[in-house]
Design an enzyme around this catalytic site. Structure first.
Site, PDB file in Angstrom:
ATOM      1  CG  ASN A 128      -2.493  12.764  22.422  1.00 34.80           C
ATOM      2  OD1 ASN A 128      -3.404  12.946  21.614  1.00 34.80           O
ATOM      3  ND2 ASN A 128      -1.599  13.690  22.704  1.00 34.80           N
TER       4      ASN A 128
ATOM      5  NE  ARG B 151      -6.873   0.762  -7.335  1.00 32.47           N
ATOM      6  CZ  ARG B 151      -6.711   1.781  -6.483  1.00 32.47           C
ATOM      7  NH1 ARG B 151      -6.802   1.577  -5.187  1.00 32.47           N
ATOM      8  NH2 ARG B 151      -6.468   2.993  -6.924  1.00 32.47           N
TER       9      ARG B 151
ATOM     10  NE  ARG C 120      -3.558  12.380   7.232  1.00 38.53           N
ATOM     11  CZ  ARG C 120      -2.776  13.356   6.758  1.00 38.53           C
ATOM     12  NH1 ARG C 120      -1.471  13.171   6.695  1.00 38.53           N
ATOM     13  NH2 ARG C 120      -3.302  14.505   6.381  1.00 38.53           N
TER      14      ARG C 120
ATOM     15  CB  CYS D  19     -22.503  -2.707 -13.911  1.00 36.18           C
ATOM     16  SG  CYS D  19     -22.994  -2.356 -12.207  1.00 36.18           S
TER      17      CYS D  19
ATOM     18  CG  ASP E 265      -1.933   1.164   1.164  1.00 40.45           C
ATOM     19  OD1 ASP E 265      -2.400   1.500   0.061  1.00 40.45           O
ATOM     20  OD2 ASP E 265      -2.220   1.740   2.217  1.00 40.45           O
TER      21      ASP E 265
ATOM     22  CB  CYS F  88     -19.784   7.915  -5.838  1.00 41.35           C
ATOM     23  SG  CYS F  88     -18.492   8.917  -5.059  1.00 41.35           S
TER      24      CYS F  88
END
Length: 378
Positions: A280, A141, A295, A191, A134, A198
């Site tokens: 935290n 992909r 993040r 399709c 990633d 979305c």
């Protein structure tokens, strides 16, 4: 050892260590992807999280000079929570995207890939490899598509025959000349369900995503969420699954193969109000193992405030007011003010007016004014 025999042994070993699909691809330049990435750049559709130059992302030999093959793997993850829980009017809940359920997938896939590399190097000591999950330069992909793991859907996900698109992807670049597998010929056909569904119109055309409009990306940003998207976020704390949920290839797909990927309902669907002032230390203890925590807590707290506004949660007014008045971060104070405005009780609007008397930050004051533009509900 012959290369075809080694390939078969790797396939068999991959099953033993918990890899659900494996495929082999050439290390040739990803020419089509390169053109698509250039187009993305021209249109400013990139997220900003991409690593490396376009050349590094499409030319494997820039990452491993002697690269000849790439081994692609996929691991299936659940699409449903076994012990489902629901929020109440007094205790609203948010939702993490399915890709952030269970242990951080970067850790899980890297473990599998490193075991695979150890196995290869035991068989061929001179083998050179580079592992990526990633966050590497290559497109997981594009590699998976070339390696026959699945086809690239219009929702920009790799869709497998067995597991739909609910799979994590990773790869190993190597100098070993494996015979490539054939790409999958299935496709989305006519399709467009994912594109139509979305919430922000981020899927511009089949397989092209405007990351600047994608809720999955927007939930990870740290600044104020642009106002046009605040009503679209719903109760999402991190990520978005809409384009996967509506996909016909994912109908009825739900695999619970790997215990470490099983969601804890209380973490996958956390109560919103406790997130607003979580320390935290508490954040790290509760959410630190998730990929969605990468993040930090700020984006997730901002999203929790917007989720409470989405619900128009009157029971949260007191808690949000404390955040608006006391949190040291302007983005959180400002988002709290806007959220109070949208909840739109007299108490909420009075709290904004009171806080405006002492607030110094111009952006926060702007959000307070925007909040007061909402018409009172009660």
């Amino acid at each position: 050892m012959r290369i075809d025999e080694l390939k078969q042994e790797i396939i068999e070993y991959s099953k033993e260590i918990g890899i659900d699909k494996i495929g082999f691809a050439s290390a040739d330049v990803f020419s089509e992807l390169r053109e698509r990435l250039r187009r993305q750049q021209e249109l400013n559709y990139q997220s900003g999280f991409e690593k490396g130059s376009i050349e590094e992302r499409t030319e494997p030999t820039l990452l491993l000079p002697e690269a000849q093959s790439i081994i692609s793997i996929a691991i299936a993850y659940p699409s449903r929570i076994k012990n489902q829980i629901r929020g109440t009017r007094e205790e609203r809940r948010g939702i993490f995207a399915r890709a952030s359920w269970g242990v951080d997938y970067h850790v899980v896939l890297r473990d599998r890939l490193e075991k695979l590399v150890e196995f290869i190097q035991e068989k061929v000591p001179e083998a050179n490899t580079k592992v990526m999950v990633d966050t590497g330069e290559l497109s997981d992909r594009a590699v998976a598509e070339r390696a026959g793991i699945g086809f690239s859907g219009k929702n920009t996900s790799i869709i497998t025959k067995e597991f739909g698109s609910f799979v994590y992807l990773g790869e190993v670049i190597t100098n070993l000349p494996f015979i490539p597998d054939e790409p999958v010929t299935d496709s989305c056909g006519d399709c467009t369900i994912c594109m139509d569904a979305c919430p922000t119109g981020a899927l511009i055309q089949g397989g092209q995503l405007n990351a600047q409009r994608c809720i999955a990306f927007l939930t990870q940003t740290k600044d104020f969420l642009p106002e046009p998207f605040r009503d679209k976020i719903g109760n999402r704390i991190y990520g978005c699954d809409t384009c996967q949920q509506v996909c016909p290839w994912n109908k009825g797909v739900d695999f619970h193969i790997h215990p470490e990927l099983e969601p804890d309902p209380e973490i996958a669907k956390p109560k919103l109000k406790p997130m607003l002032r979580i320390s935290n230390r508490e954040f790290k203890e509760k959410f630190g193992h998730l990929s969605g925590a990468w993040r930090g807590k700020k984006p997730l707290q901002r999203n929790a405030l917007l989720a409470l506004a989405h619900y128009k949660d009157k029971t949260a007014v007191e808690e949000i007011t404390i955040v608006m008045k006391e949190d040291p971060r302007p983005v959180i104070r400002g988002t709290a003010a806007w959220s109070l405005g949208k909840i739109a009780t007299r108490e909420a609007h009075e709290a904004i007016r009171e806080a405006m008397q002492t607030e110094k930050d111009e952006q926060v004051l702007y959000e307070m004014e925007k909040g007061l533009e909402f018409e009172l509900r009660a």
